[in-house]
Design an enzyme around this catalytic site. Structure first.
Site, PDB file in Angstrom:
ATOM      1  N   GLU A  87       0.802  -1.234   0.000  1.00 11.98           N
ATOM      2  CA  GLU A  87       0.000   0.000   0.000  1.00 11.98           C
ATOM      3  C   GLU A  87       0.829   1.276   0.000  1.00 11.98           C
ATOM      4  OE1 GLU A  87      -0.251  -2.392   2.368  1.00 11.98           O
ATOM      5  OE2 GLU A  87      -0.490  -1.538   4.376  1.00 11.98           O
ATOM      6  N   ASN A  88       2.145   1.150   0.219  1.00  4.77           N
ATOM      7  CA  ASN A  88       2.974   2.350   0.096  1.00  4.77           C
ATOM      8  C   ASN A  88       3.290   2.682  -1.365  1.00  4.77           C
ATOM      9  OD1 ASN A  88       4.457  -0.096   0.387  1.00  4.77           O
ATOM     10  ND2 ASN A  88       6.333   1.077   0.493  1.00  4.77           N
TER      11      ASN A  88
END
Lengths: 218, 235
Positions: A54-55
């Site tokens: 998700e980064n």
């Protein structure tokens, strides 16, 4: 880690292996920190599964070799990783548009408590653990299927699959499947109760019943 | 219009004031605007409200501004691995608004796009929803979240051209892009500044319109929080 349970059951790695059985060819998957990360080691041969971080990355590769370590290339757990030929990078708003927009097929997350109605608590212990929810609330709100992998009972022996969560919630009525070291529970939709669908080797349905306070079907 | 400044202090000149709201890029220690953070620390402005996914770790990144007690409030999704943060938070010396990571990114994106609020399912039924408007769309409940309009954005890029077009590298893009858009002024630090025309216009991640001031921050000694490697098999 409290892996010593009197009964037999699954190890952390075997729980991850069991979760990997839920993968399907072509799936885009987000794996949480801890046991869920181990699921990546059990993707069946010949199956294409793309892992999202998700980064801001699709197509997470394995840990790098020592001479390939790159501080600009990390996963959501801030560990160094590597890229694959098919990988792509993007910003956090685009990343969570994927998650919140329902484009990710499956997320596997850790849990502190799951309620019989599918509520999940995994981000905060008031007065004790002050870390934050990270992306967990977005994942449970937006991903098509949510699997929680957790020890069946806490270190004190308290049930973690319970009638109602006592800790602050990550999401309400969001969990589709629970995999513990003792058993697997599943429900077909968010209006149905959980059903015990599988027991770990050497574990009986009675033992599971004794260590569970949530209502479920058998 | 000259956007390139000689150093971080010069680039922040006239932009800092007590009680201001700052949006900062970075994820953990990856892609953090460390030169600009250092200059904010040196400037000594206080009572800051900082929107950033993380709060750095002890004495790295935004952890430096916590140590000097310049921060009044953090708007963050994850603040683990930071003892000074925990101490100040438990002693009620620091306010924290926990914001889900995707909601934080979208709040920055929305602010940058002139959108004051939006509805999201994230956080519905949790303590994040407390005090927020709930609205039902097609039978599903959503909560109202506000766009972030910051006084200043500080971001870290990889390459910039002299006009301020920016490219990021790998997962160091993260919050730098949405954070850059939501400040009245965005100051960027990069590893390399190249002449106009050197970057492929099709490969610009952040168009120059967002970048008002620019500095060359190199050389960088990039930190790693958790170094994980695999063994090469013996031949």
């Amino acid at each position: 880690m409290a892996t010593q349970v009197e009964t037999s059951g699954w190890t952390r790695d075997q729980m991850a292996q069991r979760a990997a059985k839920e993968l399907k060819d072509g799936y885009y998957v987000n794996l949480g920190i801890g046991i869920p990360t181990l699921v990546a080691n059990h993707v069946p041969e010949g199956m294409t599964v793309t892992l999202q971080s998700e980064n801001g990355m699709l197509g997470i590769g394995p840990f790098p070799f020592e001479d390939e370590v790159d501080p600009d290339l990390i996963n959501a757990g801030k560990q160094t990783i590597s890229e694959l030929p098919q990988s792509s990078y993007f910003d956090s708003a685009t990343s969570f548009a994927m998650i919140r927009g329902g484009h990710i097929d499956l997320a596997v997350l850790g849990g502190m408590e799951v309620s019989q109605d599918g509520d999940l608590a995994n981000w905060m212990v008031p007065g004790k653990m002050i870390k934050g929810m990270g992306g967990a609330m977005d994942l449970v709100a937006g991903v098509k299927k949510i699997i929680v992998v957790m020890e069946h009972v806490s270190k004190n022996g308290d049930a973690k699959f319970i009638p109602e969560c006592t800790l602050p919630l990550t999401g309400k009525n969001v969990v589709d499947m629970i995999i513990t070291d003792l058993a697997v529970f599943q429900r077909p939709d968010h209006d149905s109760p959980f059903r015990l669908i599988e027991l770990a080797p050497g574990v009986t349905a009675e033992e599971v019943r004794e260590r569970t306070t949530a209502a479920y079907e058998q | 219009m000259q956007k390139i400044y000689p150093n971080a202090r010069a680039a922040l000149d006239g932009l800092l004031f007590d009680g201001m709201t700052i949006a900062a890029g970075g994820f953990g220690l990856c892609g953090i605007p460390e030169r600009l953070i250092d200059a904010i620390q040196t400037a000594g402005v206080k009572g800051l409200i900082i929107a950033s996914n993380n709060a750095g770790i002890d004495n790295e990144g935004l952890g430096k501004l916590l140590r000097t007690r310049q921060v009044k409030k953090m708007i963050s999704s994850y603040v683990g691995e930071n003892k000074e943060f925990e101490r100040q938070f438990l002693a009620h010396e620091l306010e924290v608004e926990f914001c889900p990571q995707g909601t934080l990114a979208e709040r920055m994106r929305a602010g940058g796009a002139g959108i004051p609020g939006f509805y999201t399912k994230t956080g519905f039924g949790t303590q994040v929803a407390e005090g927020k408007e709930v609205k039902s769309f097609d039978g599903e409940d959503y909560i109202l979240e506000r766009g972030i309009f910051a006084d200043l954005s500080v971001v870290k890029g990889w390459k910039a051209d002299e006009s301020g077009n920016l490219m990021f590298r790998k997962t160091a893009r993260n919050f730098n892009l949405p954070a850059a858009t939501c400040g009245k002024v965005c100051v960027a630090e990069v590893e390399e500044i190249v002449p106009v025309g050197s970057l492929d216009p099709d490969c610009i991640h952040l168009p120059s319109i967002y970048v008002k001031r620019l500095i060359l921050g190199a050389p960088y000694d990039k930190k790693i929080e958790f170094k994980t490697v695999r063994e090469r098999e013996m031949a």
